[in-house]
Design a protein around this motif. Structure first.
Motif, short mmCIF file in Angstrom:
data_model
loop_
_atom_site.label_atom_id
_atom_site.label_comp_id
_atom_site.label_asym_id
_atom_site.label_seq_id
_atom_site.Cartn_x
_atom_site.Cartn_y
_atom_site.Cartn_z
N CYS A 167 -9.41 4.84 3.91
CA CYS A 167 -9.43 4.14 2.62
C CYS A 167 -8.03 4.10 2.00
O CYS A 167 -7.60 3.06 1.49
CB CYS A 167 -10.41 4.80 1.66
SG CYS A 167 -12.12 4.59 2.12
N ILE A 168 -7.36 5.21 2.04
CA ILE A 168 -6.02 5.29 1.48
C ILE A 168 -5.08 4.34 2.23
O ILE A 168 -4.31 3.60 1.63
CB ILE A 168 -5.49 6.74 1.52
CG1 ILE A 168 -6.27 7.59 0.51
CG2 ILE A 168 -3.99 6.79 1.24
CD1 ILE A 168 -6.00 9.06 0.59
N ASN A 169 -5.16 4.35 3.55
CA ASN A 169 -4.30 3.49 4.37
C ASN A 169 -4.57 2.01 4.10
O ASN A 169 -3.63 1.22 3.99
CB ASN A 169 -4.47 3.80 5.85
CG ASN A 169 -3.95 5.18 6.21
OD1 ASN A 169 -3.14 5.75 5.49
ND2 ASN A 169 -4.42 5.71 7.31
N LYS A 170 -5.84 1.64 3.98
CA LYS A 170 -6.18 0.25 3.74
C LYS A 170 -5.67 -0.20 2.37
O LYS A 170 -5.09 -1.26 2.22
CB LYS A 170 -7.69 0.04 3.84
CG LYS A 170 -8.05 -1.43 3.95
CD LYS A 170 -9.55 -1.67 4.06
CE LYS A 170 -10.15 -1.00 5.26
NZ LYS A 170 -11.59 -1.25 5.38
N PHE A 171 -5.88 0.65 1.35
CA PHE A 171 -5.40 0.29 0.01
C PHE A 171 -3.88 0.20 -0.01
O PHE A 171 -3.31 -0.70 -0.64
CB PHE A 171 -5.89 1.29 -1.06
CG PHE A 171 -5.45 0.91 -2.43
CD1 PHE A 171 -6.17 -0.02 -3.17
CD2 PHE A 171 -4.29 1.43 -2.98
CE1 PHE A 171 -5.75 -0.40 -4.44
CE2 PHE A 171 -3.86 1.06 -4.24
CZ PHE A 171 -4.59 0.14 -4.97
N THR A 172 -3.22 1.11 0.66
CA THR A 172 -1.75 1.09 0.74
C THR A 172 -1.26 -0.20 1.39
O THR A 172 -0.28 -0.81 0.93
CB THR A 172 -1.23 2.33 1.50
OG1 THR A 172 -1.69 3.51 0.81
CG2 THR A 172 0.28 2.36 1.56
N GLU A 173 -1.95 -0.63 2.42
CA GLU A 173 -1.63 -1.91 3.08
C GLU A 173 -1.80 -3.06 2.08
O GLU A 173 -0.95 -3.95 2.00
CB GLU A 173 -2.54 -2.09 4.28
CG GLU A 173 -2.38 -3.39 5.02
CD GLU A 173 -3.42 -3.52 6.13
OE1 GLU A 173 -4.06 -4.57 6.20
OE2 GLU A 173 -3.61 -2.56 6.91
N TRP A 174 -2.88 -3.05 1.32
CA TRP A 174 -3.12 -4.10 0.32
C TRP A 174 -2.07 -4.07 -0.79
O TRP A 174 -1.65 -5.10 -1.28
CB TRP A 174 -4.51 -3.97 -0.28
CG TRP A 174 -5.62 -4.27 0.68
CD1 TRP A 174 -5.54 -4.87 1.90
CD2 TRP A 174 -6.99 -3.95 0.49
NE1 TRP A 174 -6.78 -4.95 2.48
CE2 TRP A 174 -7.70 -4.40 1.63
CE3 TRP A 174 -7.72 -3.33 -0.53
CZ2 TRP A 174 -9.07 -4.27 1.78
CZ3 TRP A 174 -9.09 -3.19 -0.39
CH2 TRP A 174 -9.76 -3.65 0.75
N GLU A 175 -1.65 -2.87 -1.15
CA GLU A 175 -0.61 -2.73 -2.21
C GLU A 175 0.67 -3.42 -1.74
O GLU A 175 1.36 -4.05 -2.56
CB GLU A 175 -0.39 -1.24 -2.52
CG GLU A 175 0.72 -0.97 -3.48
CD GLU A 175 0.54 -1.53 -4.89
OE1 GLU A 175 1.56 -1.66 -5.60
OE2 GLU A 175 -0.59 -1.85 -5.29
N LEU A 176 0.99 -3.32 -0.47
CA LEU A 176 2.19 -3.98 0.07
C LEU A 176 2.05 -5.51 0.01
O LEU A 176 3.03 -6.21 -0.19
CB LEU A 176 2.47 -3.53 1.50
CG LEU A 176 2.86 -2.07 1.68
CD1 LEU A 176 2.92 -1.70 3.15
CD2 LEU A 176 4.19 -1.79 0.99
N ILE A 177 0.85 -6.00 0.17
CA ILE A 177 0.60 -7.44 0.15
C ILE A 177 0.50 -7.98 -1.27
O ILE A 177 1.11 -8.99 -1.61
CB ILE A 177 -0.69 -7.79 0.93
CG1 ILE A 177 -0.56 -7.39 2.40
CG2 ILE A 177 -1.03 -9.28 0.79
CD1 ILE A 177 -1.89 -7.42 3.17
#
Length: 179
Positions: A167-177
């Motif tokens: 979950c943390i990794n996915k949100f972090t990826e979205w934050e970059l986008i």
């Protein structure tokens, strides 16, 4: 162009306190999503659809049992996305339904549902399109109990931490986008 607030009224007019909570939350999520789009013109997404879907992503909460926010239904709160998706499909809005059923956490996989014994069908509910991901991302910044407070990225990450590194990794990826 459809008016999400009219559709919300169709189901929520008999519960004004819940309708107010839903509208405030949904408007804030919508504004956040649209600000992300404004900051990232390179994203090729359907802005009008994002506006509508963000307004309707939580329409299923009326079916859940969450008295602290005036929900007096029978379903576990975790089922609100699925309940909303069912309602939106009945209204002829299948794309909007996908957003509703895929916005919980950063999405739920069948493995997570089984491992945690969640009261959901054993299938994936993971955002796939950019619009689904954006509404899911924007939703993480607002709760229905602290309505007008926007969480920081750090607060969102902290709250997602209890659900694991994925979950943390996915949100972090979205934050970059989107961030």
């Amino acid at each position: 162009m459809m008016n999400p607030e009219i559709l919300i009224g169709k189901y929520y007019d008999d519960n004004p306190p819940l309708k107010e909570i839903l509208l405030i939350h949904s408007r804030l999520v919508t504004e956040k999503a649209l600000r992300c789009l404004d900051a990232h013109p390179e994203l090729r997404v359907d802005r009008e659809f994002v506006r509508e879907a963000a307004m309707l992503h939580d329409i299923g909460i009326l079916e859940t049992d969450a008295p602290s926010i005036h929900c007096h239904g029978k379903l576990h709160y975790l089922c609100h996305g699925l309940a909303g998706a069912e309602l939106l499909r009945k209204e002829g809005l299948p794309r909007h339904a996908r957003v509703a059923e895929r916005h919980t956490g950063t999405g739920l996989t069948v493995a997570q549902i089984v491992e945690r014994g969640l009261p959901l069908p054993h299938r994936d509910f993971v955002p796939e399109t950019m619009e689904e991901k954006l509404v899911c991302y924007a939703d993480k910044f607002y709760s229905k109990t602290r309505l007008t407070e926007e969480k920081t990225v750090e607060q969102v990450l902290r709250s997602l931490g209890r659900f694991g590194a994925d979950c943390i990794n996915k949100f972090t990826e979205w934050e970059l986008i989107f961030g």
